[in-house]
Design a protein around this motif. Structure first.
Motif, mmCIF file in Angstrom:
data_model
loop_
_atom_site.group_PDB
_atom_site.id
_atom_site.type_symbol
_atom_site.label_atom_id
_atom_site.label_comp_id
_atom_site.label_asym_id
_atom_site.label_seq_id
_atom_site.Cartn_x
_atom_site.Cartn_y
_atom_site.Cartn_z
ATOM 1 N N SER A 68 25.064 -8.827 4.403
ATOM 2 C CA SER A 68 24.223 -7.288 4.949
ATOM 3 C C SER A 68 23.604 -7.080 4.024
ATOM 4 C CB SER A 68 25.581 -6.623 4.833
ATOM 5 O OG SER A 68 26.124 -6.822 3.823
ATOM 6 N N PHE A 69 23.474 -7.772 2.924
ATOM 7 C CA PHE A 69 23.077 -7.288 1.981
ATOM 8 C C PHE A 69 21.425 -7.899 1.875
ATOM 9 C CE2 PHE A 69 21.180 -8.781 -2.216
ATOM 10 C CZ PHE A 69 20.719 -7.675 -3.037
ATOM 11 N N THR A 70 20.955 -9.576 2.541
ATOM 12 C CA THR A 70 20.309 -9.877 2.655
ATOM 13 C C THR A 70 19.762 -9.331 3.553
ATOM 14 O OG1 THR A 70 21.704 -12.530 2.312
ATOM 15 C CG2 THR A 70 20.050 -12.300 2.917
ATOM 16 N N CYS A 71 20.269 -9.243 4.861
ATOM 17 C CA CYS A 71 19.357 -8.273 5.835
ATOM 18 C C CYS A 71 18.836 -7.016 4.993
ATOM 19 C CB CYS A 71 20.086 -7.759 7.049
ATOM 20 S SG CYS A 71 20.893 -9.765 7.815
ATOM 21 N N LEU A 72 19.199 -6.307 4.275
ATOM 22 C CA LEU A 72 18.592 -5.189 3.853
ATOM 23 C C LEU A 72 17.694 -5.558 2.855
ATOM 24 C CD1 LEU A 72 22.098 -2.780 3.274
ATOM 25 C CD2 LEU A 72 20.096 -2.539 4.757
ATOM 26 N N LEU A 73 17.556 -6.461 2.089
ATOM 27 C CA LEU A 73 16.623 -7.345 1.096
ATOM 28 C C LEU A 73 15.300 -7.353 1.709
ATOM 29 C CD1 LEU A 73 15.607 -7.808 -1.878
ATOM 30 C CD2 LEU A 73 16.967 -10.155 -1.183
ATOM 31 N N MET A 74 15.488 -8.412 3.304
ATOM 32 C CA MET A 74 14.243 -8.559 4.117
ATOM 33 C C MET A 74 13.984 -7.130 4.688
ATOM 34 S SD MET A 74 13.607 -11.673 2.905
ATOM 35 C CE MET A 74 12.563 -11.200 3.947
ATOM 36 N N ILE A 75 14.673 -6.274 4.963
ATOM 37 C CA ILE A 75 13.870 -5.053 5.851
ATOM 38 C C ILE A 75 12.983 -4.074 4.609
ATOM 39 C CG2 ILE A 75 14.301 -2.708 6.480
ATOM 40 C CD1 ILE A 75 17.033 -3.934 7.784
ATOM 41 N N GLY A 76 13.781 -4.093 3.007
ATOM 42 C CA GLY A 76 12.360 -3.678 2.255
ATOM 43 C C GLY A 76 11.682 -4.872 2.241
ATOM 44 N N SER A 77 11.627 -5.590 1.724
ATOM 45 C CA SER A 77 10.892 -6.408 1.788
ATOM 46 C C SER A 77 9.467 -6.666 2.385
ATOM 47 C CB SER A 77 11.568 -7.926 1.208
ATOM 48 O OG SER A 77 11.615 -8.411 0.808
ATOM 49 N N VAL A 78 9.554 -6.376 3.667
ATOM 50 C CA VAL A 78 8.948 -5.938 4.627
ATOM 51 C C VAL A 78 8.389 -5.029 4.985
ATOM 52 C CG1 VAL A 78 8.515 -6.101 7.161
ATOM 53 C CG2 VAL A 78 10.031 -7.993 6.582
ATOM 54 N N LEU A 79 8.567 -4.054 4.043
ATOM 55 C CA LEU A 79 8.667 -2.831 4.260
ATOM 56 C C LEU A 79 7.388 -2.146 2.712
ATOM 57 C CD1 LEU A 79 11.413 -0.019 5.562
ATOM 58 C CD2 LEU A 79 9.398 -0.695 7.115
ATOM 59 N N ALA A 80 8.339 -3.061 2.503
ATOM 60 C CA ALA A 80 7.536 -3.254 0.971
ATOM 61 C C ALA A 80 5.924 -4.075 0.397
ATOM 62 C CB ALA A 80 7.754 -4.214 -0.573
ATOM 63 N N LEU A 81 6.130 -4.907 1.458
ATOM 64 C CA LEU A 81 4.793 -5.756 1.872
ATOM 65 C C LEU A 81 3.777 -5.172 2.900
ATOM 66 C CD1 LEU A 81 6.396 -9.151 2.834
ATOM 67 C CD2 LEU A 81 4.089 -8.602 0.879
ATOM 68 N N TRP A 82 4.528 -4.321 3.768
ATOM 69 C CA TRP A 82 3.444 -3.155 4.526
ATOM 70 C C TRP A 82 3.268 -2.109 3.776
ATOM 71 C CZ3 TRP A 82 3.861 1.839 5.731
ATOM 72 C CH2 TRP A 82 3.281 2.602 6.495
ATOM 73 N N LEU A 83 4.118 -1.786 2.754
ATOM 74 C CA LEU A 83 3.228 -0.706 1.817
ATOM 75 C C LEU A 83 1.803 -0.985 1.497
ATOM 76 C CD1 LEU A 83 3.178 2.482 1.285
ATOM 77 C CD2 LEU A 83 5.562 1.602 -0.258
ATOM 78 N N SER A 84 2.497 -2.155 0.471
ATOM 79 C CA SER A 84 1.857 -3.026 -0.636
ATOM 80 C C SER A 84 0.038 -2.755 0.030
ATOM 81 C CB SER A 84 1.894 -3.887 -1.686
ATOM 82 O OG SER A 84 2.463 -4.820 -0.268
ATOM 83 N N HIS A 85 0.524 -3.626 1.519
ATOM 84 C CA HIS A 85 -0.927 -3.454 2.253
ATOM 85 C C HIS A 85 -1.713 -2.274 2.214
ATOM 86 C CE1 HIS A 85 -3.978 -5.737 4.868
ATOM 87 N NE2 HIS A 85 -3.723 -4.717 5.825
ATOM 88 N N PHE A 86 -1.150 -1.312 2.907
ATOM 89 C CA PHE A 86 -2.159 -0.692 3.207
ATOM 90 C C PHE A 86 -2.521 0.442 2.370
ATOM 91 C CE2 PHE A 86 -0.951 4.248 3.033
ATOM 92 C CZ PHE A 86 -2.144 5.011 4.194
ATOM 93 N N LEU A 87 -1.215 0.126 0.398
ATOM 94 C CA LEU A 87 -2.226 0.839 -0.768
ATOM 95 C C LEU A 87 -3.495 0.366 -0.993
ATOM 96 C CD1 LEU A 87 0.933 1.913 -2.438
ATOM 97 C CD2 LEU A 87 -0.637 3.337 -0.821
#
Length: 129
Positions: A68-87
């Protein structure tokens, strides 16, 4: 008998360092090299999907006892990549980019789960009744 268990450098700590370094490097590359992104084309092309698959695999190998932590980590990573691409570029992409990122991370988690059974000893595995 596990195939890779007797290699002394493979440990939980080693995989945690590699996984977190890899995820941080993905985010840093997204910020640093906008001209590389333009050369490769679409923000979520095959290279980024493959990179997220590797990130999911490394995260699952780093945390074999907590999927479950691994899945949450990947969700956070994908959102962080999306946010960094947006910024970095001002382009948010589409919702399909996030879906492709999540699916790529999930494939990586599944590959990592299969590899973790080869790497971890049978005595470390938990038995559920």
């Amino acid at each position: 008998m596990p195939l890779l268990y007797h290699i002394p450098m493979i440990s939980d700590r080693f995989f945690k360092i590699i996984a977190w370094t890899y995820i941080a490097a993905l985010i840093a590359v997204t910020f640093a090299h906008l001209n590389w992104q333009a050369a490769f084309g679409n923000p979520f092309d095959l290279f980024r999907a493959g990179a997220l698959c590797v990130a999911g695999m490394l995260a699952r190998l780093a945390y074999p006892q907590s999927p479950s932590f691994t899945c949450l980590l990947m969700i956070g990573s994908v959102l962080a990549l999306w946010l960094s691409h947006f910024l970095a570029s001002g382009d948010s992409g589409s919702s399909l980019d996030i879906i492709i990122g999540m699916i790529s991370g999930l494939w990586g988690i599944m590959i990592g789960a299969a590899l973790s059974k080869l790497i971890s000893p049978a005595s470390k595995r938990t038995v559920s009744y």
